[in-house]
Design a protein around this motif. Structure first.
Motif, short mmCIF file in Angstrom:
data_model
loop_
_atom_site.label_atom_id
_atom_site.label_comp_id
_atom_site.label_asym_id
_atom_site.label_seq_id
_atom_site.Cartn_x
_atom_site.Cartn_y
_atom_site.Cartn_z
N ASP A 26 1.15 -1.15 0.15
CA ASP A 26 0.34 0.30 -0.25
C ASP A 26 0.53 1.00 0.10
O ASP A 26 0.34 2.21 -0.68
CB ASP A 26 -0.57 0.22 1.14
CG ASP A 26 -1.91 -1.42 0.86
OD1 ASP A 26 -2.76 -0.91 -0.21
OD2 ASP A 26 -2.03 -1.81 2.07
N LEU A 27 1.69 1.27 0.83
CA LEU A 27 3.44 2.18 0.93
C LEU A 27 3.61 2.76 -0.97
O LEU A 27 3.61 3.66 -0.57
CB LEU A 27 3.63 2.41 1.45
CG LEU A 27 3.63 2.36 3.00
CD1 LEU A 27 4.85 2.67 4.27
CD2 LEU A 27 3.01 3.87 2.85
N THR A 59 1.48 12.61 5.19
CA THR A 59 0.60 12.21 6.39
C THR A 59 -0.40 11.41 6.15
O THR A 59 -1.18 10.78 6.88
CB THR A 59 -0.79 13.83 5.54
OG1 THR A 59 0.08 14.89 6.56
CG2 THR A 59 -2.30 14.24 7.56
N LEU A 60 -0.26 10.60 4.39
CA LEU A 60 -0.98 9.61 4.06
C LEU A 60 -0.51 8.59 4.74
O LEU A 60 -1.24 7.75 4.83
CB LEU A 60 -1.44 9.87 2.84
CG LEU A 60 -2.52 11.10 2.04
CD1 LEU A 60 -2.28 11.06 0.56
CD2 LEU A 60 -3.77 10.44 2.47
N VAL A 61 1.01 8.50 4.08
CA VAL A 61 1.92 7.34 5.35
C VAL A 61 1.44 7.62 6.66
O VAL A 61 1.60 5.98 6.74
CB VAL A 61 3.28 8.44 4.88
CG1 VAL A 61 3.96 7.05 5.27
CG2 VAL A 61 3.36 8.04 3.06
N ALA A 62 1.39 8.98 7.00
CA ALA A 62 1.26 8.51 8.72
C ALA A 62 0.06 7.67 9.44
O ALA A 62 0.08 6.53 10.01
CB ALA A 62 1.83 9.86 9.21
N ILE A 116 -8.35 3.59 -0.91
CA ILE A 116 -7.84 2.92 -1.25
C ILE A 116 -6.50 1.91 -1.12
O ILE A 116 -5.93 0.84 -1.72
CB ILE A 116 -6.99 3.52 -2.69
CG1 ILE A 116 -6.51 4.15 -1.86
CG2 ILE A 116 -7.73 4.64 -3.77
CD1 ILE A 116 -4.64 5.18 -3.56
N LEU A 117 -6.70 2.21 0.68
CA LEU A 117 -6.45 1.16 1.56
C LEU A 117 -6.54 -0.06 1.05
O LEU A 117 -7.53 -0.66 2.08
CB LEU A 117 -5.76 1.17 2.62
CG LEU A 117 -4.63 0.98 3.44
CD1 LEU A 117 -3.68 1.04 3.54
CD2 LEU A 117 -5.63 1.32 5.02
N SER A 118 -5.88 -0.84 0.87
CA SER A 118 -5.94 -2.55 0.68
C SER A 118 -6.37 -3.36 2.34
O SER A 118 -7.29 -3.73 1.84
CB SER A 118 -4.75 -3.44 0.09
OG SER A 118 -3.93 -3.64 0.59
N ALA A 119 -5.86 -2.94 2.66
CA ALA A 119 -5.72 -3.60 4.13
C ALA A 119 -7.70 -3.30 4.85
O ALA A 119 -7.57 -3.58 5.45
CB ALA A 119 -5.00 -2.68 5.12
N ASN A 120 -8.22 -2.43 4.27
CA ASN A 120 -9.31 -1.56 4.74
C ASN A 120 -10.64 -1.80 3.29
O ASN A 120 -12.11 -1.42 3.81
CB ASN A 120 -9.80 0.16 4.32
CG ASN A 120 -10.42 0.82 5.39
OD1 ASN A 120 -11.22 0.37 6.44
ND2 ASN A 120 -11.44 1.79 4.76
N LEU A 121 -9.98 -3.00 2.58
CA LEU A 121 -11.47 -3.45 1.41
C LEU A 121 -11.32 -4.74 2.20
O LEU A 121 -10.32 -5.95 1.45
CB LEU A 121 -10.25 -2.78 0.10
CG LEU A 121 -10.42 -1.55 0.05
CD1 LEU A 121 -9.66 -1.73 -1.35
CD2 LEU A 121 -11.49 -0.50 -0.16
N VAL A 122 -12.26 -5.05 2.76
CA VAL A 122 -12.90 -6.10 2.68
C VAL A 122 -13.97 -6.92 2.13
O VAL A 122 -14.95 -6.17 1.52
CB VAL A 122 -13.81 -6.40 4.23
CG1 VAL A 122 -13.97 -7.96 4.34
CG2 VAL A 122 -12.17 -5.68 5.34
#
Length: 290
Positions: free
Chosen positions: A14-15, A39-42, A122-128
């Motif tokens: 994702d990064l 800010t998005l990376v953090a 678009i964070l894959s870990a947040n897409l279920v």
């Protein structure tokens, strides 16, 4: 066997995706996202560290422009750098919903909703992968207590257990009232989260109607739901328990989930009143019941 809606994290960096999006001069987000990339990376790193816990994560201080761009990227997701979004969805389209246990995962659920957390659009870990239960849940992710929250299929190991069963009130009735009961010990540290998830996700689906249909079919012809009963004119309680448990195990394996709706219904039959009612129905009923 993959257990109870507990899913492996998507294989996506994702990064790296964020870096590519921020620096891609041909994408409409440039240079706005590039200017707020740190800010998005953090926020991404905090998401992983907190395992998506909404009580820990605060919305990132990004501009409205960048928030809207992140939402737009998810909606389009046609760029090569965003191809993983459709891949996550398509890989489980025919599988059990990771959020509620129904049959189908044709959509993607933003576990932390885009409305409040556009930085994770678009964070894959947040897409279920999920069924339309994500629409019914809307933006609800946490309760008042720190322990009340929606379970995360990528991070919550408690999803590796059998969590719920049908609760059949008055099983001697042809149309008993159906509810859900939690199988987890109330003293378990995950109990409040499971209860919140049941109230805010499962109970907003058609799971109760599914139980009612399953009971009606069971009442008419037990062997349709429990094939091991076919051809049996008389049955003892131990044999009935064996037949139910065997069919439940088959469904667990077939759907790769201990909390699929059919297994949850069969779990509700494994108590004395329900077993007694079903035994009477089989042993006293006409042969055509089987």
């Amino acid at each position: 066997m993959a257990k109870v809606n507990k899913l492996p994290l998507p294989v996506n960096d994702d990064l790296a995706t964020l870096s590519n999006v921020a620096r891609h001069r041909q994408m409409k987000g440039y240079p706005a996202i590039w200017a707020e990339q740190s800010t998005l990376v953090a926020a991404y790193l905090q998401y992983t560290a907190s395992q998506g816990n909404p009580h820990v994560l605060m919305p990132a201080p990004i501009s409205m422009t960048v928030g809207n761009l992140m939402r737009d990227y998810y909606k389009s997701s046609k760029a090569v750098v965003l191809a993983y979004i459709n891949q996550i969805r398509d890989a489980r389209a025919d599988k059990v919903c990771a959020m509620c246990g129904s049959f189908g995962s044709e959509t993607l659920d933003h576990l932390l909703p885009q409305a409040n957390y556009p930085e994770f659009a678009i964070l894959s870990a947040n897409l279920v992968p999920a069924c339309p239960c994500n629409v019914q849940r809307n933006n609800t992710v946490k309760g008042v207590s720190q322990s009340q929250r929606v379970l995360h299929p990528y991070f919550d190991s408690v999803l590796g257990q059998r969590l719920v069963a049908a609760d059949i009130e008055d099983p001697f009735s042809q149309a008993p009232k159906m509810k859900l009961k939690i199988l987890l010990n109330p003293m378990d540290p995950d109990f409040d989260a499971v209860r919140f998830h049941v109230d805010e996700v499962l109970m907003k689906t058609a799971i109760i109607e599914h139980f009612e249909t399953a009971w009606a079919n069971l009442w008419r012809r037990p062997s349709l739901l429990i094939p091991k009963l076919h051809g049996i004119a008389m049955i003892s309680q131990p044999k009935l328990v064996y037949a139910i448990a065997r069919e439940r195990g088959r469904l667990d394996r077939r759907h790769r989930s201990l909390n699929n709706w059919d297994s949850v219904f069969l779990s509700g039959l494994l108590n004395v009143p329900a077993l007694t009612s079903l035994m009477q129905r089989i042993n006293d009923g006409p042969p055509e019941l089987l």
